[in-house]
Every structure is written in structure tokens, then in C-alpha cells.
Design an enzyme around this catalytic site. Structure first.
Site, PDB file in Angstrom:
ATOM      1  N   TYR A  15     -21.703 -12.021  32.140  1.00  0.00           N
ATOM      2  CA  TYR A  15     -22.226 -12.290  33.511  1.00  0.00           C
ATOM      3  C   TYR A  15     -22.064 -13.089  34.746  1.00  0.00           C
ATOM      4  O   TYR A  15     -22.738 -14.206  33.925  1.00  0.00           O
ATOM      5  CB  TYR A  15     -23.794 -12.222  33.383  1.00  0.00           C
ATOM      6  N   TYR A 169     -35.488  -6.889  29.203  1.00  0.00           N
ATOM      7  CA  TYR A 169     -34.775  -8.617  29.037  1.00  0.00           C
ATOM      8  C   TYR A 169     -35.689  -9.496  29.404  1.00  0.00           C
ATOM      9  O   TYR A 169     -35.985  -9.976  28.511  1.00  0.00           O
ATOM     10  CB  TYR A 169     -33.884  -8.450  29.693  1.00  0.00           C
ATOM     11  N   HIS A 170     -36.326  -9.476  30.858  1.00  0.00           N
ATOM     12  CA  HIS A 170     -36.611 -10.404  30.794  1.00  0.00           C
ATOM     13  C   HIS A 170     -38.505 -10.281  30.696  1.00  0.00           C
ATOM     14  O   HIS A 170     -39.041 -11.106  30.164  1.00  0.00           O
ATOM     15  CB  HIS A 170     -36.271 -10.637  32.409  1.00  0.00           C
ATOM     16  N   LYS A 543     -43.757 -24.310  42.678  1.00  0.00           N
ATOM     17  CA  LYS A 543     -42.453 -23.702  42.123  1.00  0.00           C
ATOM     18  C   LYS A 543     -42.287 -23.247  43.881  1.00  0.00           C
ATOM     19  O   LYS A 543     -41.982 -22.982  44.364  1.00  0.00           O
ATOM     20  CB  LYS A 543     -42.804 -22.273  41.546  1.00  0.00           C
ATOM     21  N   ASP A 547     -36.439 -19.685  43.242  1.00  0.00           N
ATOM     22  CA  ASP A 547     -36.481 -19.198  41.290  1.00  0.00           C
ATOM     23  C   ASP A 547     -37.770 -18.990  41.192  1.00  0.00           C
ATOM     24  O   ASP A 547     -38.729 -19.648  41.118  1.00  0.00           O
ATOM     25  CB  ASP A 547     -36.514 -20.963  40.678  1.00  0.00           C
ATOM     26  N   HIS A 549     -37.959 -17.418  38.005  1.00  0.00           N
ATOM     27  CA  HIS A 549     -38.738 -17.593  36.422  1.00  0.00           C
ATOM     28  C   HIS A 549     -39.580 -18.851  35.951  1.00  0.00           C
ATOM     29  O   HIS A 549     -39.050 -19.725  36.088  1.00  0.00           O
ATOM     30  CB  HIS A 549     -37.328 -17.680  35.702  1.00  0.00           C
TER      31      HIS A 549
END
Length: 675
Positions: A15, A169-170, A543, A547, A549
Site C-alpha cells: 500500500y 478491515y477498518h 478533529k 483525518d 480516523h
């Protein structure tokens, strides 16, 4: 052993992408020369969220976590001298997936490629963006339409392309248990397949072709047995759903096709050399079992908890795959777990629990309804909070973090500033200048002024109707439209969406039992509120930038709430100006900023300066994220009260430190409160 043909290795990817299209192209060609067999493109956050590099929200984010692609010229440079007809390319892109696929197709056409031979994957899973990664743009309904239109288009025009890579995945990174990971991913698949079937764009007799091109992107954690059983359960459930719900008779079309990146959440900043054995163990979970083996594997690098990996670090991860595939005898045998009573019992348990959770979600109206109600997000936040509590209590052990913490000096990190790749801060300036030149020159021959404008108008008209949006998107790509213009046109028609945060409805994970660390922190919070003459201390969790996440921010917010704070958390994607405005309006006592994308060097000082201008110097600012040591020192020198990174796993202790900083900023004596 019975003679049999040795299996082919899985696709091996890294990646990658950063700084500019030119720099990323050089990296890709170097990795391919080292034996990598597929490309996995990381895009920067402005590209992922549909902003041009000169947008206010893109500041500090350009080229940080991936490559910026603002228009067709960038895509040409990204794949220069890489024959796309011969390549298998994975693009981690979701909200703007249709746009990036259009750019990719046009570049392939310019290379003279037969687009029916293009192979690769666009992630294009918007549901998990609402839940965990935060690069969503449009509301659920229009987002599902974009996905549906892409699937219908690729089945007819790019039949070897995987138009969606349903990404659990996340979900695991956001705290999902194996049951939640499978159930939420399968519920997303049901929502997508139902939408394609009901759209009328694909005849029923071709639904098998649609199912055959659905791929998954799965997370493999360090719990080897559980993760390997999870993959087997995934395959069994997918076979059942596609056969019973969609009537797919061909077993080849029902095959569970997945790629994997092994777990990055579990990589530690403390003793990062331990990440190598974690990565190996996690890779084995998705390669040892032939009947549940990944079709493609990409491994993170040992130093990803510290910052951006260097080319050498990525090479090390590629070599891990190559040693297993080419030196071991793994590919010479049939499934070595077949007939195991332990494995079968665990798979049966997972299947039973997953099917029950899928039924629960379907009763709510399906995955999108469960997103909009906040159910899925609150479940993930709660699961993650429980996991963090287990780590802090020592029930869940992590070597080098909460057990066996003593260590010899690490030669790999002796010079932390050279142990990671750094992105030149001037990159953003150069990319913005290049974008402006593109905008200027596209209006000169052979282009003409109205062409991009007409393409965008056609796109908006198509969006207002019900037709497939792919052709209008291709026209925009050919006309020189930019990423921000394409997304902006659709924002005008579809609007934007702020997903539920899941914080307010998350249950208490760490109760304040007498004598506990949490009880002590609660007492400090209450005492400080009394000393300041307020009912409750107020804490803003922000935040800034792009981003998405948000896992760390959510866990801090939940724990601060449980410690007695009144928490202000408005979710992701805010400008420094918006954060400061909220801090002043809510009269907060501290501001916590969470950034994992590397934009902290620009955005955190901006927040500090705006607070100073507003005269709010008594509001301490705390920063958290993947922040290298040198950057942390600069932030503290600029006035940040405290900096926390992934090695600081004790969230209750962090909340206690925040209380200490509030007292210091308000000139109150330090407080030691017995629990």
C-alpha cells in the site's frame, strides 16, 4: 505426499503513495522491479474526500497519507511507463471511487489499452466510511447510487474489474469483534446487491456476473486461530447468502474473493521491532488455509505506528511474503486444517452468531438504516472501549506495552527522525501551483473555455435524474475537470453528510469503582469543577483537517464523559476556525486535538494562535496522534500543554493529565485526590 501442481502465490502488494504523482510513480516502478505483483494505490485525504489541494480543509493534508490526484494530468503522471493493460491495480478510494476509476480508464485508453482487459479493484465501500474511516462525502442514498452505477457500468464495460471491495478491515480497527466484522460487511454486501438488483440496470441473468466481481478487503489480527476461522466463516456465509438470497447457482461465481492487509491497529510504537513477528503471524492466518486463502496480501511496515514507512521498510514487508511463498512448502499442499474438530467448532460458532446479527440488522431495515440510526457506530465504539479497558487492566496483554516493557536500546530507532519517511512541507505548495497551472492551461487549445463547465453541468443534470452517472463522469475526466469540481457538483445536488459519532450512546466501559484509577480521576474532575465554580468541567475533542480516523478521539471522548466531563465532540473534518469557535461558544476548559494524518504541524499551531487572538489563553490544548518526537517538541514549544501518541495506552491516565493541565492553566494548586 500425492503429487499435485504447486499453487500460484497470491498477489503481492504494498500500500503506497505519497507527496506527488511523480514521486509515487517512481516508488511503484521500483517496487514492481523488486517482485511486487500488483499495485495498491494510497490517495491523500483531499483526493479521498473530494477536495482540490487548494481547498481550506486540504491545508496540511496534501500528499501526507497518499498521492494527490486532482485531475487527469496527475493520473497520467502516476502511471507513466506502467502498462495498465498488464497491471492489477487496487485503489483505496471510496466516496470519489467513480471519479478515480474514470481517470484510470481514460489514462488506459490514452495508453492504447483495451479497457475490457483492465484488472483491479476500487474499494468503493461507503458504509465502512460512515462507521470507521471517515472519508464519506454524500448521504447514504446518493452514495449507494454511485456504487450501484459503477457496478452496472463495469460489468458491461470493464468485466474483469472489481467495482467494490467491501471492506471489513477498518471495522476491526474501529473495535469490531470477529462477529461484528463479518456481520457488518455481509450486511453491506446485501445492501449493495439489493440496490443493483432493484435498479433495473443489470438483468437477473447477469446477477451472477455481479456477484463474481464483488470482492472483500479483510483485516487479519494477531489472534491466529480466531482470524483463520473468521476467514472460513466469511466464505461459508457468502456462499449461503449468494445462493439463497440471489439464486446464484455457479459455485465459481459464489466464491468468497478477498484481499487482506494485516492489522495496523495492533502495531505498537513501544518496542516497534515486535511488529515484525506480529505481521508474520497475522499473514499466516490468511495464507496457511488453502480453502480460505487470500487472493491478494499487503503487509504494513514495522514502523507504521511511528510514521510513514520508507521504501526499505516496505521492501522488508514484501520480502516477508516472498520468503513464505517461494522458500516454504506452503503452496504444495491441500488445506491442512480440513477435518480439524477445533477449527470446525469455532467456525460453526462464528457462523451462528454472525447470521443472528445479520438478521438483527435486516430487521432494522438493512445496513444503511443501521448506519443512520447510529446502531452500528455505537456498537463499534462500545466494543473498542471494552478492548481498551482490557488492555489498561492488563487482562489483554501486549508485549512491550503492558507486559515485558523493559528493553535494550533499539538500533532501528536510535535516530527516530531517520526511521520514517518524511514528506517535504514544500510539496503542498508545489502541488497547489501545479493545480493552478492545470486550471489555466485547460482553457487553451486543444481545450476551450466552456468544455469543463459543460461537462459539470451535464453531470449535475444527470445527478438530478435517475440515469447512470459513469458516462457523465468520464466526460468530466476527459474535459479536464478537477477532483474538487467533480465532487463539488455532486455536493450541490446530493448535499453532504455528517455521520453519527456513537459517543453519546456508548455504554460505560470503565466504571469508577472505589479505589480504582477511574474513581481517583472522577474525584479530581469534581474537585476542579468546584474550585472553578462550575457545575461540570467542559472538554472539547476536535478533529481538525481531513483525518477521518476517529477511533482515538471517540475513546478519549467516551472516557472523559465517564470521568465526569461534559464533552463537546462534533465529529470529523473541522477547520481550526470552527474548532476555536466551538470552544469559545461552549466555554470549554480544555481542547483536545486528534490527528493521525501528519497535518498536526500546521493545524495545531493554528488552533493555538486563534485561541490567543481570542484572549482564551487559559484553555490548555492537548494534542494526540501519530506525532514524531521532533514534532512533539515543536508543538510543546509552540504552547501545546501535552502530547500523547499511541504508546500512551492508559486513557484514564490521559484524562487525569488533562485535569492537571486545566488546573495549571487556571493557576490552581496541583491536586492529589485519594480515591
Amino acid at each position: 505426499m500425492t503429487e499435485r501442481q504447486k499453487d500460484r502465490p497470491w498477489l503481492m502488494r504494498t500500500y503506497a503513495g505519497h507527496s506527488t504523482a511523480e514521486a509515487s510513480n517512481e516508488l511503484y516502478r521500483r517496487n514492481l522491479a523488486k517482485g511486487q505483483t500488483g499495485l495498491s494505490v494510497a490517495f491523500d485525504l483531499p483526493t479521498q474526500t473530494g477536495y482540490d489541494p487548494d481547498h481550506i480543509l486540504a491545508r496540511g493534508e496534501v500528499g501526507r497519507v497518499g498521492v494527490p490526484v486532482a485531475h487527469l494530468g496527475d493520473m497520467r503522471r502516476l502511471f507513466q511507463d506502467i502498462p495498465l493493460e498488464q497491471m492489477n491495480t487496487s485503489m483505496t478510494i471510496n466516496a470519489t471511487a467513480m471519479w478515480l476509476l474514470a481517470l484510470y480508464q481514460v489514462v488506459a485508453e490514452e495508453q492504447g489499452a483495451d479497457i475490457t482487459k483492465l484488472q483491479g479493484t476500487t474499494q468503493n465501500d461507503i458504509v465502512k466510511e460512515y462507521l470507521s474511516r471517515g472519508t464519506h462525502v454524500f448521504p447514504p442514498g446518493p452514495s449507494l447510487r454511485l456504487t450501484t452505477d459503477m457496478i452496472a457500468y463495469t460489468v458491461s464495460h470493464i468485466p474483469k474489474w472489481n467495482p467494490i471491495n467491501i471492506c471489513s478491515y477498518h471495522l476491526q480497527e474501529a473495535g469490531a469483534t470477529p462477529v461484528q466484522e463479518i456481520a457488518y460487511a455481509m450486511s453491506t454486501a446485501i445492501a449493495v446487491l439489493d440496490a443493483v438488483r432493484d435498479s433495473g440496470q443489470v438483468p437477473q441473468e447477469r446477477m451472477g456476473d455481479v456477484v463474481a466481481r464483488i470482492s472483500f478487503f479483510v483485516n487479519a489480527g494477531v489472534r491466529f486461530i480466531e482470524e483463520m476461522c473468521k476467514m472460513r466463516a466469511f466464505g461459508r456465509i457468502w456462499d449461503k447468502i449468494t445462493r439463497e438470497r440471489y439464486g446464484i447457482e455457479n459455485p465459481k461465481q459464489r466464491r468468497f474473493r478477498y484481499g487482506v492487509q494485516v492489522n495496523s491497529l495492533g502495531l505498537t510504537e513501544a518496542q516497534p521491532e515486535n511488529n515484525v513477528q506480529r505481521i508474520v503471524l497475522e499473514m499466516l492466518a490468511v495464507t496457511l488455509s488453502k480453502d480460505a486463502r487470500a487472493r491478494a496480501v499487503q503487509l504494513p511496515a514495522w514502523n507504521e505506528a511511528l510514521g510513514l514507512p520508507r521504501p526499505w521498510d516496505q521492501q522488508w514487508s514484501l520480502r516477508i511474503q516472498q520468503v513464505l511463498a517461494y522458500e516454504s512448502d506452503l503452496l504444495e499442499y491441500d488445506d491442512i486444517f480440513e477435518g480439524s474438530k477445533v477449527i470446525e467448532a469455532k467456525v460453526d460458532q462464528l457462523v451462528e452468531e454472525v447470521l443472528a446479527e445479520i438478521d438483527r440488522i435486516q430487521e432494522m431495515g438493512g445496513a444503511l438504516a443501521a448506519v443512520e440510526s447510529g446502531y452500528l457506530k455505537s456498537q463499534l465504539v462500545a466494543s473498542h472501549a471494552e478492548r481498551r479497558a482490557r488492555i489498561e487492566s492488563g487482562e489483554e496483554k501486549i508485549v512491550g506495552v503492558n507486559i515485558f516493557e523493559g528493553t535494550e536500546p533499539n538500533p532501528l530507532t536510535a535516530d527516530l527522525d531517520t526511521a520514517i519517511q518524511t514528506v517535504d512541507p514544500e510539496v503542498e505548495t508545489r502541488v497547489v501551483e501545479s493545480l493552478r497551472k492545470w486550471r489555466d492551461t485547460r482553457y487553451q487549445p486543444p481545450f476551450n473555455h466552456p468544455r469543463p463547465c459543460k461537462a459539470l453541468e451535464r453531470l449535475k443534470e444527470a445527478a438530478k435524474g435517475t440515469g447512470n452517472l459513469m458516462e457523465a463522469t468520464l466526460e468530466c475526466a476527459r474535459a479536464g475537470v478537477t477532483t474538487g469540481e467533480w465532487a463539488g457538483a455532486l455536493r450541490e445536488v446530493f448535499g453532504e453528510y455528517r455521520a453519527p459519532t456513537g459517543v453519546s450512546s456508548a455504554p460505560v466501559a470503565v466504571p469508577a469503582e472505589q479505589g480504582s484509577a477511574m474513581a481517583e480521576v472522577r474525584a479530581k474532575v469534581d474537585a476542579t469543577a468546584r474550585d472553578l465554580g462550575v457545575g461540570k468541567l467542559r472538554f472539547l475533542v476536535g478533529k481538525p483537517g481531513l483525518d477521518g480516523h476517529s477511533n482515538g478521539a471517540e475513546q478519549i471522548a467516551v472516557r472523559a464523559r465517564d470521568a465526569g466531563f461534559e464533552v463537546v465532540y462534533q465529529g470529523i473534518r473541522l477547520t481550526p476556525e470552527q474548532i476555536v469557535d466551538a470552544a469559545l461558544a461552549e466555554d470549554v476548559h480544555a481542547v483536545g486535538l486528534s490527528i493521525l494524518s501528519g497535518s498536526h504541524a500546521q493545524l495545531v499551531p493554528d488552533v493555538l494562535q486563534r485561541l490567543r487572538v481570542a484572549g482564551a489563553t487559559d484553555i490548555p490544548v492537548i494534542a494526540g496522534g501519530i506525532i514524531p518526537n521532533g514534532d512533539a517538541e515543536q508543538l510543546r514549544a509552540a504552547g501545546v500543554a501535552a502530547v500523547f501518541t499511541p504508546k500512551d495506552f492508559d486513557i484514564t491516565g490521559i484524562i487525569g493529565r488533562i485535569v492537571d493541565e486545566i488546573r495549571k492553566a487556571n493557576k490552581l494548586d496541583p491536586l492529589e485526590v485519594p480515591a
